[in-house]
Scaffold this motif. Structure first.
Motif, short mmCIF file in Angstrom:
data_model
loop_
_atom_site.label_atom_id
_atom_site.label_comp_id
_atom_site.label_asym_id
_atom_site.label_seq_id
_atom_site.Cartn_x
_atom_site.Cartn_y
_atom_site.Cartn_z
N ILE A 25 0.83 -1.21 0.00
CA ILE A 25 0.00 0.00 0.00
C ILE A 25 0.87 1.26 0.00
O ILE A 25 1.71 1.45 0.88
N ASP A 26 0.65 2.10 -1.01
CA ASP A 26 1.24 3.44 -1.05
C ASP A 26 0.11 4.44 -0.91
O ASP A 26 -0.85 4.39 -1.67
N LEU A 27 0.22 5.32 0.07
CA LEU A 27 -0.84 6.31 0.26
C LEU A 27 -0.26 7.52 0.95
O LEU A 27 0.49 7.40 1.91
N THR A 28 -0.57 8.69 0.43
CA THR A 28 -0.14 9.92 1.08
C THR A 28 -1.36 10.78 1.39
O THR A 28 -2.23 10.94 0.54
N VAL A 29 -1.42 11.26 2.61
CA VAL A 29 -2.50 12.17 3.00
C VAL A 29 -1.85 13.49 3.39
O VAL A 29 -1.02 13.54 4.30
N ALA A 30 -2.22 14.54 2.67
CA ALA A 30 -1.62 15.85 2.93
C ALA A 30 -2.31 16.52 4.12
O ALA A 30 -3.45 16.17 4.47
N ASN A 31 -1.63 17.46 4.71
CA ASN A 31 -2.23 18.27 5.76
C ASN A 31 -3.52 18.90 5.26
O ASN A 31 -3.54 19.52 4.20
N GLY A 32 -4.60 18.72 6.01
CA GLY A 32 -5.87 19.33 5.66
C GLY A 32 -6.70 18.54 4.66
O GLY A 32 -7.80 18.95 4.31
N GLU A 33 -6.16 17.42 4.23
CA GLU A 33 -6.86 16.65 3.21
C GLU A 33 -7.87 15.67 3.84
O GLU A 33 -7.65 15.18 4.94
N VAL A 34 -8.95 15.40 3.11
CA VAL A 34 -9.94 14.41 3.54
C VAL A 34 -9.92 13.27 2.53
O VAL A 34 -10.23 13.45 1.36
N VAL A 35 -9.50 12.09 3.00
CA VAL A 35 -9.44 10.92 2.14
C VAL A 35 -10.49 9.92 2.61
O VAL A 35 -10.49 9.51 3.77
N VAL A 36 -11.41 9.58 1.73
CA VAL A 36 -12.43 8.59 2.06
C VAL A 36 -12.00 7.25 1.48
O VAL A 36 -11.61 7.15 0.32
N VAL A 37 -12.05 6.22 2.33
CA VAL A 37 -11.66 4.87 1.92
C VAL A 37 -12.92 4.02 1.78
O VAL A 37 -13.71 3.93 2.72
N VAL A 38 -13.11 3.47 0.59
CA VAL A 38 -14.27 2.62 0.36
C VAL A 38 -13.80 1.26 -0.15
O VAL A 38 -12.64 1.09 -0.54
N GLY A 191 -10.72 22.20 8.00
CA GLY A 191 -9.34 21.89 7.63
C GLY A 191 -8.71 20.72 8.36
O GLY A 191 -7.50 20.49 8.25
N MET A 192 -9.53 19.95 9.08
CA MET A 192 -8.98 18.77 9.76
C MET A 192 -8.53 17.74 8.74
O MET A 192 -9.20 17.51 7.73
N THR A 193 -7.37 17.14 8.97
CA THR A 193 -6.90 16.05 8.13
C THR A 193 -7.66 14.79 8.54
O THR A 193 -7.66 14.43 9.71
N MET A 194 -8.32 14.16 7.59
CA MET A 194 -9.18 13.03 7.93
C MET A 194 -9.02 11.87 6.97
O MET A 194 -8.94 12.06 5.76
N VAL A 195 -8.99 10.65 7.54
CA VAL A 195 -9.11 9.43 6.75
C VAL A 195 -10.40 8.78 7.21
O VAL A 195 -10.56 8.49 8.39
N VAL A 196 -11.33 8.61 6.29
CA VAL A 196 -12.68 8.18 6.67
C VAL A 196 -13.07 6.92 5.90
O VAL A 196 -13.23 6.95 4.68
N VAL A 197 -13.22 5.81 6.62
CA VAL A 197 -13.79 4.61 6.02
C VAL A 197 -15.30 4.72 6.17
O VAL A 197 -15.80 4.85 7.29
N THR A 198 -16.01 4.71 5.06
CA THR A 198 -17.48 4.86 5.16
C THR A 198 -18.16 4.31 3.92
O THR A 198 -17.55 4.20 2.86
#
Ligand code: ADP
Ligand code: MG
Length: 245
Positions: A25-38, A191-198
């Motif tokens: 797994i390669d994944l980058t989450v930037a400051n302030g970014e919202v990444v949704v994982v499905v 601006g919260m950095t978030m990784v969201v499984v939904t």
């Protein structure tokens, strides 16, 4: 490549026995970014979240927070868990503590705040999730949606750099889902950095900067919501979307 990366996964592999649950797994989450994982059930979404705040160890690859490898133990690990908060499907509130105590407990212990400071800040956060008037009640007196909002306030009380959400609305009755998503939407806007499984695709469309699709332990697509929902590339994603949309 993301500017200002906060969370970086680099060739991460994890096995449970023979099961290769995270595959390169390669994944980058930037400051302030919202990444949704499905992705379908069993694809590794929860495991991915749990590796990021080191509730799970990995066998190879690297995970960095703000450019530094995740700490392995001790106070540094406790600090990591405070820096990268997690909100679970089951709210995991302390049943015998009031709402306010649930929120202000960890800041006193881990962040070394005074009780007064922590209580004041916790009340502000409870206000932010619409629950200031419930500060002295107990979790059992609240609805599921309210309990999950307390859990979010509790995570925020640690002043996290990032928040991980693992299916935060999956255990809720339908009429309570929106009040929780609304809190998350506002966090994203702030601006919260978030990784969201939904599985809440409305949230993904409205609030995600990127949608990551996982299947069988692989990160199959990493696109903007617009691209992902209108033109998924892989057959796995097309199949997944045809079942849920
Ligand atoms: P998802 O969250 O996408 O449904 P998970 O990350 O929970 O997927 O699980 C991925 C795979 O790993 C599944 O096949 C699951 O059964 C397996 N798994 C999860 N946790 C464990 C564990 N502690 N021990 C063994 N297998 C596990
Ligand atoms: Mg899961």
């Amino acid at each position: 490549m993301a500017v200002d990366p906060l969370i970086e996964l680099d060739g991460v592999n994890k096995w449970y026995g023979d099961l290769h649950v995270l595959q390169n797994i390669d994944l980058t989450v930037a400051n302030g970014e919202v990444v949704v994982v499905v992705g379908p059930s069993g694809s590794g979404k929860s495991t991915l979240c749990r590796t990021i705040n080191r509730l799970e160890t990995i066998q190879s690859g690297a995970i960095r927070l703000d450019g530094r490898p995740l700490p392995e133990e001790g106070r540094a690990l406790a600090r990591l868990r405070a820096d990268v908060g997690m909100v679970f499907q089951s709210f995991n509130l302390f049943a015998h503590k009031t709402v306010l105590q649930n929120v202000s407990l960890a800041p006193v212990k881990v962040r070394r705040r005074t009780r007064d400071e922590a209580d004041r800040r916790s009340l502000e956060l409870l206000d932010r999730v619409g629950l200031a008037s419930h500060a002295s009640t107990y979790p059992a007196q609240l609805s599921g949606g309210q309990q999950q909002r307390v859990a979010i306030a509790r995570a925020l009380a640690m002043e996290p750099r990032a928040l991980l959400f693992d299916e935060p609305t999956s255990a809720l009755d339908p009429e309570m889902i929106n009040e929780v998503l609304e809190v998350m939407r506002r966090l994203a806007l702030d601006g919260m950095t978030m990784v969201v499984v939904t599985h809440e695709m409305g949230f993904a469309r409205a609030s995600a900067d990127r949608v990551v699709f996982m299947a069988d332990g692989r990160l199959v697509e990493d696109r903007t919501p617009e691209e992902f929902f209108t033109a998924p590339r892989s057959d796995r994603a097309k199949d997944f979307l045809s079942k849920i949309l």
